[in-house]
Design a protein around this motif. Sequence first.
Motif, PDB file in Angstrom:
ATOM      1  N   THR A 133       0.854  -1.256   0.011  1.00 46.04           N
ATOM      2  CA  THR A 133      -0.052  -0.082  -0.032  1.00 46.04           C
ATOM      3  C   THR A 133       0.982   1.319  -0.054  1.00 46.04           C
ATOM      4  O   THR A 133       2.041   1.334   0.158  1.00 46.04           O
ATOM      5  CB  THR A 133      -0.872   0.046   1.176  1.00 46.04           C
ATOM      6  N   ASN A 134       0.269   2.451  -0.255  1.00 44.68           N
ATOM      7  CA  ASN A 134       1.074   3.490  -0.221  1.00 44.68           C
ATOM      8  C   ASN A 134       2.120   3.802  -1.324  1.00 44.68           C
ATOM      9  O   ASN A 134       2.957   4.299  -1.244  1.00 44.68           O
ATOM     10  CB  ASN A 134       1.526   4.149   0.908  1.00 44.68           C
ATOM     11  N   HIS A 135       1.988   2.961  -2.399  1.00 42.83           N
ATOM     12  CA  HIS A 135       3.005   2.930  -3.716  1.00 42.83           C
ATOM     13  C   HIS A 135       2.224   3.522  -4.619  1.00 42.83           C
ATOM     14  O   HIS A 135       1.164   3.988  -5.003  1.00 42.83           O
ATOM     15  CB  HIS A 135       3.002   1.481  -4.129  1.00 42.83           C
ATOM     16  N   PHE A 136       3.349   4.659  -5.253  1.00 44.21           N
ATOM     17  CA  PHE A 136       3.022   5.541  -6.259  1.00 44.21           C
ATOM     18  C   PHE A 136       4.074   5.682  -7.415  1.00 44.21           C
ATOM     19  O   PHE A 136       4.976   5.170  -7.391  1.00 44.21           O
ATOM     20  CB  PHE A 136       2.756   7.102  -5.596  1.00 44.21           C
ATOM     21  N   LEU A 137       3.200   6.032  -8.584  1.00 45.82           N
ATOM     22  CA  LEU A 137       4.267   6.264  -9.590  1.00 45.82           C
ATOM     23  C   LEU A 137       4.634   7.710  -9.462  1.00 45.82           C
ATOM     24  O   LEU A 137       3.716   8.417  -8.996  1.00 45.82           O
ATOM     25  CB  LEU A 137       3.399   6.052 -11.090  1.00 45.82           C
ATOM     26  N   ILE A 138       5.914   8.059  -9.932  1.00 51.45           N
ATOM     27  CA  ILE A 138       6.254   9.592 -10.051  1.00 51.45           C
ATOM     28  C   ILE A 138       6.607   9.792 -11.480  1.00 51.45           C
ATOM     29  O   ILE A 138       7.414   8.965 -11.897  1.00 51.45           O
ATOM     30  CB  ILE A 138       7.394   9.653  -9.020  1.00 51.45           C
ATOM     31  N   SER A 180       2.746  12.751  -9.284  1.00 51.63           N
ATOM     32  CA  SER A 180       2.455  11.371  -8.923  1.00 51.63           C
ATOM     33  C   SER A 180       1.034  10.969  -8.756  1.00 51.63           C
ATOM     34  O   SER A 180       0.369  11.803  -9.154  1.00 51.63           O
ATOM     35  CB  SER A 180       2.884  11.397  -7.046  1.00 51.63           C
ATOM     36  N   VAL A 181       1.120   9.753  -8.937  1.00 45.80           N
ATOM     37  CA  VAL A 181      -0.401   9.053  -9.094  1.00 45.80           C
ATOM     38  C   VAL A 181      -0.388   7.854  -8.269  1.00 45.80           C
ATOM     39  O   VAL A 181       0.714   7.240  -8.319  1.00 45.80           O
ATOM     40  CB  VAL A 181      -0.703   8.995 -10.552  1.00 45.80           C
ATOM     41  N   ASN A 182      -1.442   7.256  -7.718  1.00 46.90           N
ATOM     42  CA  ASN A 182      -1.395   5.821  -6.922  1.00 46.90           C
ATOM     43  C   ASN A 182      -1.764   4.899  -7.923  1.00 46.90           C
ATOM     44  O   ASN A 182      -3.005   4.992  -8.458  1.00 46.90           O
ATOM     45  CB  ASN A 182      -2.604   6.055  -5.901  1.00 46.90           C
ATOM     46  N   TYR A 183      -0.871   4.141  -8.537  1.00 45.13           N
ATOM     47  CA  TYR A 183      -1.031   3.311  -9.561  1.00 45.13           C
ATOM     48  C   TYR A 183      -2.168   2.055  -9.229  1.00 45.13           C
ATOM     49  O   TYR A 183      -2.447   1.637 -10.260  1.00 45.13           O
ATOM     50  CB  TYR A 183       0.288   2.594 -10.134  1.00 45.13           C
ATOM     51  N   ASP A 184      -2.420   1.808  -8.039  1.00 54.04           N
ATOM     52  CA  ASP A 184      -3.668   0.677  -7.909  1.00 54.04           C
ATOM     53  C   ASP A 184      -4.856   1.324  -8.130  1.00 54.04           C
ATOM     54  O   ASP A 184      -5.687   0.550  -8.277  1.00 54.04           O
ATOM     55  CB  ASP A 184      -3.336   0.082  -6.330  1.00 54.04           C
ATOM     56  N   SER A 185      -5.082   2.522  -7.949  1.00 53.22           N
ATOM     57  CA  SER A 185      -6.305   3.281  -8.119  1.00 53.22           C
ATOM     58  C   SER A 185      -6.020   4.665  -8.815  1.00 53.22           C
ATOM     59  O   SER A 185      -6.382   5.419  -8.288  1.00 53.22           O
ATOM     60  CB  SER A 185      -7.095   3.458  -6.830  1.00 53.22           C
ATOM     61  N   PRO A 186      -5.725   4.482 -10.060  1.00 51.98           N
ATOM     62  CA  PRO A 186      -5.024   5.795 -10.570  1.00 51.98           C
ATOM     63  C   PRO A 186      -6.456   6.641 -11.127  1.00 51.98           C
ATOM     64  O   PRO A 186      -7.616   6.150 -11.795  1.00 51.98           O
ATOM     65  CB  PRO A 186      -4.675   5.261 -12.144  1.00 51.98           C
ATOM     66  N   LYS A 187      -6.488   7.844 -10.791  1.00 54.71           N
ATOM     67  CA  LYS A 187      -7.373   8.874 -10.884  1.00 54.71           C
ATOM     68  C   LYS A 187      -6.796   9.997 -11.648  1.00 54.71           C
ATOM     69  O   LYS A 187      -6.959  10.205 -12.760  1.00 54.71           O
ATOM     70  CB  LYS A 187      -8.255   9.197  -9.575  1.00 54.71           C
ATOM     71  N   THR A 188      -6.169  10.816 -10.928  1.00 59.34           N
ATOM     72  CA  THR A 188      -5.687  12.086 -11.282  1.00 59.34           C
ATOM     73  C   THR A 188      -4.081  12.107 -10.999  1.00 59.34           C
ATOM     74  O   THR A 188      -3.883  11.587  -9.608  1.00 59.34           O
ATOM     75  CB  THR A 188      -6.375  13.349 -11.169  1.00 59.34           C
TER      76      THR A 188
END
Length: 375
Positions: free
Chosen positions: A53-58, A68-76
């Motif tokens: 959890t708390n993993h993000f793309l940068i 940055s974006v949370n890749y497990d629930s990508p929104k904006t």
Amino acid sequence: MATLSHDLAIEILRGLSVKDLLRFQCVSKLWCSSINDSYFIKLHLSDSLKTNTNHFLILRKCGYDFVSVNYDSPKTTQRLNHPLGEQKKLLKIMGSCNGLLALIDDDNRIFLWNPSTRKSRVLPSTEIDFSSASSFFPRSTYYGFGYDPISDDYKLVRMVQLHGNNKGYLHSEAKVYSLRSNCWRRIKDFCFYLILHRKFGILANNALHWMVFKTPQSWKQNLVGFDLGTEEFRFLELPDLCLDKLFCYDIKAMGGYNCLTATYRDSNDVVAEVWIMKEYGVKESWVKLISWNQPHLLSCFPSVVVVPLAFSKNGDKVLFSSDVHTFVWYDLGSKKVEKVGIRDVPILHDVDLYVQSLVPLNSNALMVNNEMPPQ
């Protein structure tokens, strides 16, 4: 009115995001002290790594903007304030570890940055021990950044090599920066060749990895690892691939494992194979995880290479990116591909991963005892 016990409060706090924890520091002095305690910081990080959890793309766009974006629930996407602020200077990510990013700008200044806490620091500079005459020769510089759990220290490695005429060896040196001591020191030299101008290492199994050459004239790349604890280099054998095909190699880390992507053309398809090293350092433990035909990339090959980034939270999918600026989930069971719709993704970008954490950048705040919290 009943009050929470301190132990129960800690149990609740360890499941919150870094953003919420930073806000809750204002609740009381006790909460502020607890959230900034080195053991709690490692407890929170350990939970994030264990539960994925708390993993993000940068994503880096235009060289100096980061989102940055949370890749497990990508929104904006969310814009990040990097260490250089509004200065429009080129910044590149050299490595990501436990929520800390190592950056380098176009003046070769190196920064450590925690985008979650918005804290950063500039690393001290270090000279290269070359004679003035040798400074005119072509130079390769390889970097890597990671964490050594034995010494509880974050380390940055820099290898520099100069090449003489006809790709002849001239000079090389390796240095390690320690966050704990906040200084550089020279280490034992390396016995391989760095052909590319600049390369950043991949972190897996408490070691940094690069693709290198054993001789200047060699056409075959080899995988070398640098153990962050012993500070020794070693070669790791790659899986046996079909050597009669033109391969584009890429080495990554995924799920804590070394991951090799080999992209090649086969008849009317472009094939991407993804291999995972299940047991570190054992050639026979390489397992082919994915073999994915991509006929839509045929006209672009070999310029387009797909790169596996991460497993999904439950481990049944792999997130891929390509240098045509798209993201897809690959389902390991059904072998189906699903495009990831992330709004406001920059057209031109580099991509990396980081986990949100409270890890500090001052060496005095590192753990005194070196044990991670129990899993």
